[in-house]
Design an enzyme around this catalytic site. Structure first.
Site, PDB file in Angstrom:
ATOM      1  N   SER A   1       3.271  11.378 -10.768  1.00 25.39           N
ATOM      2  CA  SER A   1       2.800  11.873  -9.467  1.00 25.39           C
ATOM      3  C   SER A   1       3.917  12.086  -8.454  1.00 25.39           C
ATOM      4  O   SER A   1       3.749  12.845  -7.502  1.00 25.39           O
ATOM      5  CB  SER A   1       1.763  10.906  -8.877  1.00 25.39           C
ATOM      6  OG  SER A   1       2.322   9.613  -8.699  1.00 25.39           O
TER       7      SER A   1
ATOM      8  N   ASP B   1       1.349   7.710   1.482  1.00 20.00           N
ATOM      9  CA  ASP B   1       0.129   7.018   1.077  1.00 20.00           C
ATOM     10  C   ASP B   1       0.514   5.685   0.440  1.00 20.00           C
ATOM     11  O   ASP B   1       1.637   5.214   0.623  1.00 20.00           O
ATOM     12  CB  ASP B   1      -0.736   7.899   0.160  1.00 20.00           C
ATOM     13  CG  ASP B   1      -0.067   8.230  -1.172  1.00 20.00           C
ATOM     14  OD1 ASP B   1       0.976   7.620  -1.497  1.00 20.00           O
ATOM     15  OD2 ASP B   1      -0.589   9.105  -1.903  1.00 20.00           O
TER      16      ASP B   1
ATOM     17  N   HIS C   1       3.370   6.836  -2.422  1.00 18.19           N
ATOM     18  CA  HIS C   1       4.297   7.968  -2.421  1.00 18.19           C
ATOM     19  C   HIS C   1       5.035   8.142  -1.092  1.00 18.19           C
ATOM     20  O   HIS C   1       4.429   8.005  -0.030  1.00 18.19           O
ATOM     21  CB  HIS C   1       3.538   9.247  -2.774  1.00 18.19           C
ATOM     22  CG  HIS C   1       2.784   9.142  -4.060  1.00 18.19           C
ATOM     23  ND1 HIS C   1       1.442   8.799  -4.107  1.00 18.19           N
ATOM     24  CD2 HIS C   1       3.186   9.304  -5.342  1.00 18.19           C
ATOM     25  CE1 HIS C   1       1.053   8.757  -5.370  1.00 18.19           C
ATOM     26  NE2 HIS C   1       2.092   9.058  -6.139  1.00 18.19           N
TER      27      HIS C   1
END
Length: 362
Positions: A35, A327, A330
């Site tokens: 991600s 978040d 990240h």
């Protein structure tokens, strides 16, 4: 020959002359991993690991979510920008990746994946590492039909490759919950050795597929993410000791493995980026770098905004420039820019055996 046949032939001839052969320009860029570098492949999958809803993308040029786990640009975007590419590589699953756009490279990354195939099982449908490499092989076949095999081999050998994977093998596997299957099977040092062994196979396969320059990022400060601060229940914002220990075991062994691979191959194909050290600088002294906090996420809920997903119902900071984390896991675009600056021009404290600018100048 009829007049209509002549006209049709001349039309085809003019199209060929005007369009000419497809010429490869610039440096292709290929991205593999999780991600941290996914630019939207998971948008096309039935998975819970998604970033295709607001407020993701709030600071992206289009102000819309793209599938990037960021408020704005991610690391592949910023590297693309730095090496002079007009556009970052498109997600491999994007229907827009066709024709000439293939020559820019492709992003194969998928949120939730790890080095091991059993990592991220809770996310259901994700593109695991072996599948990403299979897609890369498929990509080369597609490009060969476009520009021929010799040109494709040249494009791949001169390309830049970025691979970012490994963090989920700790966060979403070994430490996912107490007494996880892998933690019962392996001590932490043995588990790290397993990861390094499996990662070596991945890098060797990449090398066998013809790549010439691969940027490999480390695990990063796993225990300092807001999600881990919330999970550990710490009230003083201290990083998770067990995850920090995991990173401290993993990163040196990754560097050693990369050095051994380069020696075996006979040239510096692989470049190691110590992202743990890069982030440690602004995690420990955030105000020095213009941040107000390195512990609380901009978007989220619960302690440190580290619980659950970032959604339209979450707490959302008004100024993302002041936060290290976007978040629960990240970094913000600003933090990503600092990481990329080190990748490009950092000393051997951060990059080994050389920084990316030096490598690309060879």
């Amino acid at each position: 020959m009829t007049i209509s046949t002549v006209i049709a032939f001349m039309s085809m001839f003019l199209v060929f002359v005007m369009s000419g052969p497809i010429v490869v320009e610039g440096r292709a860029f290929f991205v593999f991993g999780d991600s941290l570098v996914d630019s939207g492949n998971n948008n096309y999958l039935v998975t819970t690991a998604r970033a295709d809803s607001p407020p993701y993308g709030i600071d992206f040029p289009t102000r819309r979510p793209t599938g990037r786990f960021s408020n704005g640009l991610n690391i592949p975007d910023l590297i693309s920008e730095a090496i002079g590419n007009e556009e970052p590589p498109l997600p491999y699953l994007s229907p827009e990746l066709r024709g000439r756009s293939l020559l820019n490279g492709a992003n194969f990354a998928s949120a939730g994946i790890g080095i091991l195939n059993d990592t991220g099982f809770q996310f259901i449908n994700i593109i695991r590492m072996y599948q990403q490499l299979d897609y890369f092989q498929q990509y080369q076949q597609r490009v060969s039909r476009l520009i021929g095999k010799p040109q494709t081999q040249r494009l791949v050998s001169q390309a830049l490759v970025l691979i970012t994977v490994g963090g989920n093998d700790f966060v979403n596997n070994y430490f996912l919950f107490p007494y996880s299957a892998r933690s019962r099977q392996f001590t932490l040092p043995d588990y790290v050795r397993l990861l390094i062994s499996e990662y070596k196979k991945i890098l060797l396969r990449l090398n066998s597929l013809g790549v010439g320059r691969v940027l490999v990022t480390g695990a990063g400060p796993l225990g300092c993410a807001p999600a881990e601060l919330a999970r550990s229940g710490t009230s003083n914002g201290r990083c998770s000791a067990e995850l920090q220990r995991a990173a401290s075991l993993y990163d040196p062994q990754l560097l050693q493995m990369i050095n051994e691979l380069n020696k075996k191959i006979g040239r510096n194909v692989f470049i190691a980026a110590n992202t743990n050290q890069m982030q440690e600088d602004f995690l420990s002294t955030p105000r020095r770098y213009g941040f107000v906090t390195s512990k609380v996420a901009c978007c989220g809920q619960g302690p440190y905004n580290g619980m659950g997903l970032c959604t339209v119902l979450s707490n959302l900071c008004p100024n993302r420039e002041l936060y290290v984390f976007w978040d629960a896991f990240h970094p913000t675009e600003k933090a990503n820019r600092m990481i990329v600056r080190h990748i490009l021009t950092g000393t051997t404290k951060y990059m080994n055996p050389m920084n990316l600018s030096s490598a690309l100048a060879l």
